[in-house]
Write a protein that holds these residues in place. Sequence first.
Motif, PDB file in Angstrom:
ATOM      1  N   TYR A  35     -21.962 -75.515  22.172  1.00  0.00           N
ATOM      2  CA  TYR A  35     -22.261 -74.511  21.159  1.00  0.00           C
ATOM      3  C   TYR A  35     -23.642 -73.936  21.402  1.00  0.00           C
ATOM      4  O   TYR A  35     -24.539 -74.622  21.893  1.00  0.00           O
ATOM      5  CB  TYR A  35     -22.223 -75.142  19.765  1.00  0.00           C
ATOM      6  N   GLN A  37     -26.741 -72.182  19.246  1.00  0.00           N
ATOM      7  CA  GLN A  37     -27.226 -71.958  17.883  1.00  0.00           C
ATOM      8  C   GLN A  37     -28.488 -71.112  17.908  1.00  0.00           C
ATOM      9  O   GLN A  37     -29.477 -71.470  18.564  1.00  0.00           O
ATOM     10  CB  GLN A  37     -27.492 -73.282  17.158  1.00  0.00           C
ATOM     11  N   GLY A  40     -30.152 -65.952  14.188  1.00  0.00           N
ATOM     12  CA  GLY A  40     -29.423 -64.744  13.805  1.00  0.00           C
ATOM     13  C   GLY A  40     -27.924 -64.904  13.784  1.00  0.00           C
ATOM     14  O   GLY A  40     -27.240 -64.403  12.887  1.00  0.00           O
ATOM     15  N   GLN A  41     -27.376 -65.597  14.755  1.00  0.00           N
ATOM     16  CA  GLN A  41     -25.922 -65.715  14.897  1.00  0.00           C
ATOM     17  C   GLN A  41     -25.364 -67.046  14.420  1.00  0.00           C
ATOM     18  O   GLN A  41     -24.149 -67.210  14.330  1.00  0.00           O
ATOM     19  CB  GLN A  41     -25.513 -65.498  16.358  1.00  0.00           C
ATOM     20  N   GLY A  42     -26.227 -67.998  14.140  1.00  0.00           N
ATOM     21  CA  GLY A  42     -25.734 -69.299  13.711  1.00  0.00           C
ATOM     22  C   GLY A  42     -25.188 -70.104  14.879  1.00  0.00           C
ATOM     23  O   GLY A  42     -25.601 -69.932  16.025  1.00  0.00           O
ATOM     24  N   LEU A  43     -24.224 -70.950  14.558  1.00  0.00           N
ATOM     25  CA  LEU A  43     -23.642 -71.853  15.544  1.00  0.00           C
ATOM     26  C   LEU A  43     -22.375 -71.208  16.107  1.00  0.00           C
ATOM     27  O   LEU A  43     -21.438 -70.925  15.368  1.00  0.00           O
ATOM     28  CB  LEU A  43     -23.316 -73.179  14.858  1.00  0.00           C
ATOM     29  N   PHE A  45     -19.292 -71.244  19.115  1.00  0.00           N
ATOM     30  CA  PHE A  45     -18.534 -72.042  20.064  1.00  0.00           C
ATOM     31  C   PHE A  45     -18.543 -71.392  21.439  1.00  0.00           C
ATOM     32  O   PHE A  45     -18.258 -70.201  21.583  1.00  0.00           O
ATOM     33  CB  PHE A  45     -17.099 -72.163  19.540  1.00  0.00           C
ATOM     34  N   LEU A  90     -26.072 -77.006  21.854  1.00  0.00           N
ATOM     35  CA  LEU A  90     -25.583 -78.288  21.354  1.00  0.00           C
ATOM     36  C   LEU A  90     -24.289 -78.671  22.031  1.00  0.00           C
ATOM     37  O   LEU A  90     -23.423 -77.821  22.270  1.00  0.00           O
ATOM     38  CB  LEU A  90     -25.357 -78.208  19.841  1.00  0.00           C
TER      39      LEU A  90
END
Lengths: 113, 112
Positions: A35, A37, A40-43, A45, A90
């Motif tokens: 992932y 992270q 701005g875009q978060g987490l 996949f 991550l």
Amino acid sequence: KAGVTQTPRYLIKTRGQQVTLSCSPISGHRSVSWYQQTPGQGLQFLFEYFSETQRNKGNFPGRFSGRQFSNSRSEMNVSTLELGDSALYLCASSWRDLNEKLFFGSGTQLSVL
Amino acid sequence: QKEVEQNSGPLSVPEGAIASLNCTYSDRGSQSFFWYRQYSGKSPELIMFIYSNGDKEDGRFTAQLNKASQYVSLLIRDSQPSDSATYLCAVTRGGSQGNLIFGKGTKLSVKP
């Protein structure tokens, strides 16, 4: 039992370079997913591997690739780095697939200058 | 429409109150639903998962799923300052391009 181990913890690269990140899953876990992270875009996949095969893939360009070894350890590679690739990467592992509890590593913080 | 939407917050509740976190998703084929908690500077950790319609309770946490409304919620009873974190809703999608979609998270602050 040891958790998910990611190395290195921090990386600084320049634009145009490539980088390889490593992930060792929990012993016995065969599914490894990656992932990105960012604030701005978060987490988001990236992809999932199982038995050395990429089983699922997110919406990222081909510069992002990965592989899994026979011992379930996984590596992620980003080629031709761009400034926007700066993020926390991550890795997570689970026994079988994405439809169960994921155990996350501490991540690799990548800075692209 | 974003695939998984959450109110970014911050959501502020007093200690001892019920915190209610909400999440909507767009893909009706979604299969599994998760709530992860992420403390600042730490990795996400799973606190609840739910697969079928209805409620699922675990200690102070209750997850609620309504597939018809494409809605998942998390209730935290007797909120504690240690619950202050960002809560991420995640949904798995099947089909030829199965993957795990996260919402951007709701930041919860529990005031003593």
